[in-house]
Design an enzyme around this catalytic site. Structure first.
Site, mmCIF file in Angstrom:
data_model
loop_
_atom_site.group_PDB
_atom_site.id
_atom_site.type_symbol
_atom_site.label_atom_id
_atom_site.label_comp_id
_atom_site.label_asym_id
_atom_site.label_seq_id
_atom_site.Cartn_x
_atom_site.Cartn_y
_atom_site.Cartn_z
ATOM 1 N N GLU A 131 1.102 -0.637 0.467
ATOM 2 C CA GLU A 131 0.318 -0.677 0.126
ATOM 3 C C GLU A 131 0.789 1.634 0.216
ATOM 4 O O GLU A 131 1.680 1.179 1.087
ATOM 5 C CB GLU A 131 -1.124 -0.235 1.682
ATOM 6 N N CYS A 228 -14.011 -1.094 -7.788
ATOM 7 C CA CYS A 228 -15.276 -0.714 -6.962
ATOM 8 C C CYS A 228 -16.340 0.050 -8.025
ATOM 9 O O CYS A 228 -16.807 0.794 -7.467
ATOM 10 C CB CYS A 228 -15.488 -1.149 -5.734
HETATM 11 N N1 SAM Z 1 -7.555 -4.424 -2.557
HETATM 12 C C1 SAM Z 1 -8.206 -3.588 -0.655
HETATM 13 C C2 SAM Z 1 -8.795 -4.429 0.147
HETATM 14 O O1 SAM Z 1 -9.595 -5.287 -0.603
HETATM 15 O O2 SAM Z 1 -8.808 -4.390 1.000
HETATM 16 C C3 SAM Z 1 -8.943 -1.893 -1.336
HETATM 17 C C4 SAM Z 1 -7.939 -0.748 -1.712
HETATM 18 S S1 SAM Z 1 -8.725 0.289 -2.317
HETATM 19 C C5 SAM Z 1 -9.627 0.059 -3.577
HETATM 20 C C6 SAM Z 1 -7.003 1.248 -3.708
HETATM 21 C C7 SAM Z 1 -6.072 0.795 -2.968
HETATM 22 O O3 SAM Z 1 -5.369 2.001 -3.804
HETATM 23 C C8 SAM Z 1 -6.357 1.841 -1.447
HETATM 24 O O4 SAM Z 1 -5.793 1.706 -0.581
HETATM 25 C C9 SAM Z 1 -5.511 3.471 -2.359
HETATM 26 O O5 SAM Z 1 -4.468 3.868 -1.078
HETATM 27 C C10 SAM Z 1 -4.367 2.858 -3.017
HETATM 28 N N2 SAM Z 1 -3.994 3.476 -4.028
HETATM 29 C C11 SAM Z 1 -3.923 5.294 -3.825
HETATM 30 N N3 SAM Z 1 -3.423 5.686 -4.780
HETATM 31 C C12 SAM Z 1 -2.587 4.196 -6.007
HETATM 32 C C13 SAM Z 1 -1.544 4.481 -6.746
HETATM 33 N N4 SAM Z 1 -1.614 5.268 -7.624
HETATM 34 N N5 SAM Z 1 -0.550 3.201 -6.993
HETATM 35 C C14 SAM Z 1 -1.035 2.181 -6.215
HETATM 36 N N6 SAM Z 1 -2.329 2.296 -4.935
HETATM 37 C C15 SAM Z 1 -2.643 3.216 -5.155
#
Ligand code: SAM
Length: 450
Positions: A131, A228
């Site tokens: 993360e 999502c």
């Molecule tokens: N997989 C998680 C779960 O099932 O609990 C949920 C993930 S959420 C949909 C997307 C995640 O991507 C967030 O935690 C966010 O902080 C992270 N994120 C934000 N910007 C990002 C980037 N540029 N590269 C990778 N991850 C990023």
């Protein structure tokens, strides 16, 4: 709930979309679901309705106050909306066919997908749960500790850094940051923050993330892409973009046994994907697809040199069940972590390229007098059966979780795991005249428990 007209317009013609159904579902109550830990959660929720596509997934009749349930703090279950548990169905065949896997969950916080994957892997496999956003990585770390697997490590990197690990991963899961429309029903703020501009921005970011991490996937490796969001430009269009720029093979899965899950296909490159619409399934909006990389990857050479061993860690070994296969390495200034010996080369390789926040289980700190056991051990499925514990009532457990002083009579001096229904919550140390509570400060329940 007022659904933006532009998204209704964008979804017209998308397989399985029914506008009336969709609007009605967004005005209904979302179901509550949890996924049980396969070891810690076996005794829970027997009479509940199950999530058909994921073992251990159950629907609860209403939303309890999870903070006031010690089993939740012990990692006996993870609160996860049901649609996203479909990852289990997509991964189970891939995992059954391949052993000794290196898996990356690239966008992992707060840890729903990572805890699901951790429970599916054999102990020789390794899950890197990553993360990039720092405060979210801290929450992820906590949830991974609670789940208790030695072979789940946490990193805090930008996808580009992980991309440097050429051809290292057998499976990469990209649960991409998205516009979040699939969660409107659960989270009204997501609807207020939604805009068409943000959808376009997310789509570009999703492509960038995939491009950055792509080199780290092995030839024939599996990529899982999920969001999502309902918006086609964050979903089917991203798959089309991937297939236009890389050699990939689309992977299908049999979903006939799950009526309501919509098997869809991207318009240009005919990539298979699965859509979840509330109203059609008991779950929130979700999109997921699996594909195989059909191009060569440069493969990193993993050369192993033995890390420095330390005699002091012999005391730590008695805390774990399978210490023959375990090594203890100094990972922070004064504290040690436990990893499987067969993952030592992975650690050396990863250390060079990425920021590892949590390497296996934190094992503790040696002092001149004794080994101070880390919180991780108390929560771990690897904890030795011989470690003495104190079984608590719900009320005692909640006082422990509030980090209050505990009064337990006639406790001989020493360390004890505080247990609730047999599951570890943390450590106390009995000193004769008093008992010290070793719950880490940031784990403390802040809610009123009376
Ligand atoms: N997989 C998680 C779960 O099932 O609990 C949920 C993930 S959420 C949909 C997307 C995640 O991507 C967030 O935690 C966010 O902080 C992270 N994120 C934000 N910007 C990002 C980037 N540029 N590269 C990778 N991850 C990023």
């Amino acid at each position: 709930m007022k659904i933006p007209a532009s998204i209704l317009h964008d979804l017209k013609g998308i397989a399985g979309f029914d506008e009336q159904d969709f609007i009605a579902a967004h005005n209904a109550k979302p179901p509550v679901s949890v996924r049980k830990h396969p070891i810690k959660g076996v005794n829970l929720f027997h009479s509940e309705q199950t999530v058909p596509w994921c073992p251990g997934g159950v629907y609860l009749p209403e939303r309890p106050v999870f903070t006031l349930d010690p089993s939740f703090h012990a990692g006996a279950y993870y609160v996860q909306e049901a649609s996203s548990m479909f990852l289990h169905h997509l991964l189970k065949d891939v995992i059954a066919e391949r052993k000794n896997l290196r898996v990356l969950d690239l966008c992992a916080a707060p840890g729903g997908k990572s805890t699901l994957i951790a429970s599916m892997l054999d102990e020789e496999s390794l899950l890197i749960s990553n993360e990039v956003i720092r405060p979210r990585a801290a929450i992820l770390e906590e949830n991974i500790s609670r789940w208790g697997y030695m072979n789940t490590w946490v990193t805090g990197n930008d996808p580009r850094d992980l991309g440097k690990l050429s051809g290292y991963f057998d499976i990469i899961v990209v649960d991409a940051p998205c516009s979040g429309s699939g969660l409107w029903r659960k989270d009204a703020a997501a609807l207020n923050e939604w805009s068409e501009g943000n959808v376009t921005m997310c789509s570009a970011r999703q492509q960038r993330i995939l491009a950055d991490v792509w080199p780290a996937l092995k030839e024939n490796g599996i990529l899982v892409y999920a969001t999502c969001s309902y918006s086609p430009i964050e979903n089917e269009a991203v798959l089309d973009w991937l297939a236009a720029n890389y050699e990939v093979k689309s992977i299908t899965s049999n979903t006939e046994q799950f009526p309501g899950i919509v098997a869809s296909i991207s318009p240009q490159k005919k990539m298979n994907c699965y859509r979840f619409f509330p109203g059609k399934v008991a779950g929130e909006g979700f999109f997921i697809a699996t594909l195989q990389k059909n191009e060569q990857s440069e493969t990193l050479r993993i050369s192993k040199t033995k890390s420095a061993r330390n005699q002091k860690t012999q005391d730590a070994a008695s805390y774990l069940t399978d210490c023959k296969e375990t090594i203890f390495l100094q990972t922070k200034e004064d504290s040690y972590s436990a990893i499987r010996a067969s993952h030592e080369a992975d650690m050396q390789l990863l250390q060079k390229a990425v920021y590892i926040r949590k390497t296996g289980l934190e094992a503790g700190v040696p002092t001149a007098k004794e080994w101070l056991p880390a919180h991780d051990i108390a929560l771990s499925i690897e904890i030795s059966k011989t470690i003495t514990g104190v079984e608590t009532t719900r009320e005692q457990a909640l006082h422990f979780l509030k980090r209050e002083d505990m009064r337990i009579d006639n406790l001989a001096k020493g360390w004890y795991v505080v247990r609730y229904n047999g599951l570890g919550l943390g450590w106390i140390k009995a000193l004769g005249n008093r008992v010290n509570n070793y719950l880490p400060k940031n784990w403390r329940i802040r809610m009123d428990i009376e």
